[in-house]
Write a protein that holds these residues in place. Sequence first.
Motif, short mmCIF file in Angstrom:
data_model
loop_
_atom_site.label_atom_id
_atom_site.label_comp_id
_atom_site.label_asym_id
_atom_site.label_seq_id
_atom_site.Cartn_x
_atom_site.Cartn_y
_atom_site.Cartn_z
N GLU A 179 49.46 33.56 60.21
CA GLU A 179 49.10 32.67 59.10
C GLU A 179 48.82 33.48 57.84
O GLU A 179 49.21 33.08 56.74
CB GLU A 179 47.89 31.82 59.47
N GLU A 180 48.14 34.63 57.98
CA GLU A 180 47.85 35.46 56.82
C GLU A 180 49.14 36.02 56.22
O GLU A 180 49.30 36.06 55.01
CB GLU A 180 46.90 36.62 57.19
N ARG A 181 50.07 36.43 57.06
CA ARG A 181 51.35 36.96 56.55
C ARG A 181 52.13 35.86 55.84
O ARG A 181 52.78 36.11 54.82
CB ARG A 181 52.14 37.58 57.68
N THR A 182 52.08 34.64 56.35
CA THR A 182 52.73 33.52 55.68
C THR A 182 52.09 33.28 54.32
O THR A 182 52.78 33.05 53.32
CB THR A 182 52.65 32.24 56.55
N ARG A 183 50.73 33.33 54.27
CA ARG A 183 50.03 33.18 52.98
C ARG A 183 50.47 34.27 52.01
O ARG A 183 50.63 34.02 50.81
CB ARG A 183 48.52 33.26 53.19
N GLN A 184 50.67 35.48 52.51
CA GLN A 184 51.08 36.58 51.65
C GLN A 184 52.49 36.36 51.09
O GLN A 184 52.74 36.64 49.92
CB GLN A 184 51.00 37.91 52.40
N VAL A 185 53.40 35.83 51.90
CA VAL A 185 54.76 35.56 51.43
C VAL A 185 54.72 34.48 50.35
O VAL A 185 55.34 34.62 49.29
CB VAL A 185 55.68 35.15 52.60
N VAL A 186 53.99 33.41 50.61
CA VAL A 186 53.88 32.33 49.62
C VAL A 186 53.22 32.87 48.34
O VAL A 186 53.68 32.59 47.23
CB VAL A 186 53.09 31.13 50.19
N GLY A 187 52.17 33.67 48.52
CA GLY A 187 51.50 34.28 47.35
C GLY A 187 52.44 35.17 46.57
O GLY A 187 52.43 35.17 45.33
N ALA A 188 53.28 35.94 47.27
CA ALA A 188 54.24 36.82 46.58
C ALA A 188 55.23 36.01 45.76
O ALA A 188 55.59 36.39 44.64
CB ALA A 188 54.96 37.70 47.60
N LEU A 189 55.68 34.89 46.32
CA LEU A 189 56.60 34.02 45.57
C LEU A 189 55.93 33.46 44.32
O LEU A 189 56.53 33.44 43.24
CB LEU A 189 57.09 32.88 46.46
N LEU A 190 54.68 33.04 44.46
CA LEU A 190 53.96 32.49 43.31
C LEU A 190 53.67 33.57 42.27
O LEU A 190 53.79 33.33 41.07
CB LEU A 190 52.66 31.82 43.77
N VAL A 191 53.29 34.76 42.72
CA VAL A 191 53.04 35.87 41.79
C VAL A 191 54.34 36.25 41.08
O VAL A 191 54.35 36.52 39.88
CB VAL A 191 52.42 37.08 42.52
N GLY A 192 55.45 36.25 41.82
CA GLY A 192 56.75 36.54 41.20
C GLY A 192 57.10 35.53 40.12
O GLY A 192 57.58 35.90 39.04
N ALA A 193 56.86 34.26 40.41
CA ALA A 193 57.13 33.21 39.41
C ALA A 193 56.21 33.37 38.20
O ALA A 193 56.65 33.22 37.05
CB ALA A 193 56.95 31.83 40.04
N ALA A 194 54.95 33.70 38.46
CA ALA A 194 54.01 33.91 37.35
C ALA A 194 54.42 35.12 36.51
O ALA A 194 54.34 35.09 35.27
CB ALA A 194 52.59 34.09 37.88
N ALA A 195 54.89 36.18 37.16
CA ALA A 195 55.32 37.38 36.43
C ALA A 195 56.55 37.06 35.57
O ALA A 195 56.65 37.52 34.42
CB ALA A 195 55.62 38.51 37.41
N ALA A 196 57.48 36.30 36.13
CA ALA A 196 58.67 35.92 35.36
C ALA A 196 58.27 35.07 34.14
O ALA A 196 58.77 35.29 33.03
CB ALA A 196 59.64 35.16 36.25
N GLY A 197 57.36 34.14 34.36
CA GLY A 197 56.89 33.32 33.24
C GLY A 197 56.17 34.14 32.19
O GLY A 197 56.33 33.93 30.99
N ASN A 198 55.38 35.11 32.63
CA ASN A 198 54.67 35.98 31.71
C ASN A 198 55.66 36.81 30.88
O ASN A 198 55.49 36.95 29.66
CB ASN A 198 53.73 36.90 32.51
#
Length: 153
Positions: free
Chosen positions: A29-48
């Motif tokens: 579950e923690e690794r799944t949270r990390q993958v989802v978090g990485a996708l969200l951080v990637g989207a935030a970085a692209a937007g930034n």
Amino acid sequence: MTNVTVVQLQNGAASRPMPVVPYETLVSEERTRQVVGALLVGAAAAGNSYAAQNASYTRGGHYSPIAGAINGARADAQNSAMIGDAVAAGQLNLAALEQNVIKDNTLLPNEWVGGQLHIEPPQGGSEGPKTYVITVPVGDEIHEITVSQGKLV
């Protein structure tokens, strides 16, 4: 841990089993949270980065290479920090699980083990406390822990 059982009580009688969540499931579950978090951080970085480049246009609508370089460098630093923080948080979460969660262990005489036992939450409405019994076999001994979970009055 495979022999630990938890049963929710209702009116003093067993009403339903409450699954014990094993260490491996918590890590998954923690690794799944990390993958989802990485996708969200990637989207935030692209937007930034996109916002930084849009901020590099003058009022007249012309692109300023100097402002672009400054804004791009600032966005890169912010993105790097955001990604680094997400990676560090994920590593801390996995380390905390490794250190704190009880796993299957073989206990030798005079040894002890301690840590967190994760169970599915009790079911039922908000009326009154939820009661359940945790049964932990250790060798030929059986330990029962009764828990009453509810609001303090």
